[in-house]
Design an enzyme around this catalytic site. Structure first.
Site, PDB file in Angstrom:
ATOM      1  CG  HIS A  17      38.150   9.116 -32.245  1.00  0.00           C
ATOM      2  ND1 HIS A  17      38.959  10.115 -32.922  1.00  0.00           N
ATOM      3  CD2 HIS A  17      38.567   7.977 -32.981  1.00  0.00           C
ATOM      4  CE1 HIS A  17      39.676   9.413 -33.859  1.00  0.00           C
ATOM      5  NE2 HIS A  17      39.425   8.425 -33.963  1.00  0.00           N
ATOM      6  CE  LYS A  41      46.393   5.282 -39.843  1.00  0.00           C
ATOM      7  NZ  LYS A  41      45.089   5.173 -39.243  1.00  0.00           N
ATOM      8  NE  ARG A  90      35.670   5.368 -39.800  1.00  0.00           N
ATOM      9  CZ  ARG A  90      36.903   5.616 -39.677  1.00  0.00           C
ATOM     10  NH1 ARG A  90      37.299   7.176 -39.854  1.00  0.00           N
ATOM     11  NH2 ARG A  90      37.925   4.975 -39.779  1.00  0.00           N
ATOM     12  CB  SER A 128      41.947  11.505 -37.388  1.00  0.00           C
ATOM     13  OG  SER A 128      41.608  11.117 -36.081  1.00  0.00           O
TER      14      SER A 128
HETATM   15  P1  ADP Z   1      43.410   3.728 -36.312  1.00  0.00           P
HETATM   16  O1  ADP Z   1      44.486   4.262 -36.918  1.00  0.00           O
HETATM   17  O2  ADP Z   1      43.809   2.456 -35.289  1.00  0.00           O
HETATM   18  O3  ADP Z   1      42.350   3.337 -37.200  1.00  0.00           O
HETATM   19  P2  ADP Z   1      41.823   6.015 -35.403  1.00  0.00           P
HETATM   20  O4  ADP Z   1      42.254   6.810 -34.521  1.00  0.00           O
HETATM   21  O5  ADP Z   1      41.701   6.495 -36.705  1.00  0.00           O
HETATM   22  O6  ADP Z   1      42.933   4.672 -35.176  1.00  0.00           O
HETATM   23  O7  ADP Z   1      40.389   5.176 -34.902  1.00  0.00           O
HETATM   24  C1  ADP Z   1      40.373   4.593 -33.774  1.00  0.00           C
HETATM   25  C2  ADP Z   1      39.020   3.993 -33.535  1.00  0.00           C
HETATM   26  O8  ADP Z   1      37.989   4.853 -33.798  1.00  0.00           O
HETATM   27  C3  ADP Z   1      38.815   3.023 -34.685  1.00  0.00           C
HETATM   28  O9  ADP Z   1      38.175   1.879 -34.018  1.00  0.00           O
HETATM   29  C4  ADP Z   1      37.890   3.692 -35.706  1.00  0.00           C
HETATM   30  O10 ADP Z   1      37.107   2.720 -36.604  1.00  0.00           O
HETATM   31  C5  ADP Z   1      37.006   4.567 -34.853  1.00  0.00           C
HETATM   32  N1  ADP Z   1      36.437   5.735 -35.619  1.00  0.00           N
HETATM   33  C6  ADP Z   1      37.068   6.492 -36.059  1.00  0.00           C
HETATM   34  N2  ADP Z   1      36.431   7.507 -36.565  1.00  0.00           N
HETATM   35  C7  ADP Z   1      34.923   7.145 -36.276  1.00  0.00           C
HETATM   36  C8  ADP Z   1      33.866   7.568 -36.747  1.00  0.00           C
HETATM   37  N3  ADP Z   1      33.621   8.703 -37.340  1.00  0.00           N
HETATM   38  N4  ADP Z   1      32.662   6.761 -36.287  1.00  0.00           N
HETATM   39  C9  ADP Z   1      33.164   5.664 -35.443  1.00  0.00           C
HETATM   40  N5  ADP Z   1      34.209   5.260 -35.228  1.00  0.00           N
HETATM   41  C10 ADP Z   1      35.266   5.885 -35.644  1.00  0.00           C
END
Ligand code: ADP
Length: 160
Positions: A17, A41, A90, A128
């Protein structure tokens, strides 16, 4: 002045992130990290905890502010005067859902553009959920999340 929103659950914030947030900060005049309140979630960390951890780790970036939202993301973008939504990609598996969201958001408000940043190779396997799983099973999350988040995770999973 272009302001970008970086929305997500951030449960908790990972180094993947931070890579996206930092790169967004180098591209746009200001960045608002928007923590989703109404995620389907069930989160491990409360909204307040997720915001607080983000505030601590994004503190070095003066352009970045942390907020939370509920309801429609495009409405929140308008409220924040942000014309861009930044999402990270990703794997191919992210694509279908992200395309659907981006197209639906464009239909709701065509003035808000979604842009995608490709993950850094070293973060491509990082989410996460996997971090929470490792912490629950007692593994090391060093390097996957900022140190203060690792500490909070250990405290959280050690509670009965
Ligand atoms: P959501 O539940 O909206 O997917 P996340 O917290 O999982 O929220 O992710 C927020 C943003 O960060 C999303 O655009 C996701 O694709 C991006 N993201 C999460 N992990 C990574 C990573 N390892 N590399 C690049 N982008 C990521």
């Amino acid at each position: 002045m272009t302001r970008a929103l970086v929305p997500g659950s951030f449960d908790p914030v990972t180094t993947g992130h931070l890579d996206i947030i930092g790169r967004a900060a180098s591209m746009f005049d200001s960045v608002v990290v928007a923590v989703a309140r109404n995620s389907s979630k069930a989160p491990l960390f409360s909204l307040e905890e997720r915001v607080e951890m983000l505030q601590a780790v994004c503190n070095p970036w003066p352009k970045v502010t942390i907020s939370s939202f509920h309801g429609l993301l495009v409405e929140y973008a308008v409220e924040q005067q942000a014309s861009v939504i930044v999402r990270g990609l990703r794997a191919v598996s992210d694509f279908e859902y992200e395309l659907q969201m981006a197209l639906m958001n464009r239909r709701l408000n065509s003035a808000v553009e979604t842009v995608f940043l490709m993950t850094g190779a070293e973060y491509s396997y990082l989410s996460s959920s996997i971090v929470k799983e490792i912490a629950r099973l007692g593994g090391s999350v060093e390097g996957l999340v900022p140190n203060i988040v690792g500490q909070r995770l250990r405290e959280k999973v050690s509670k009965p």
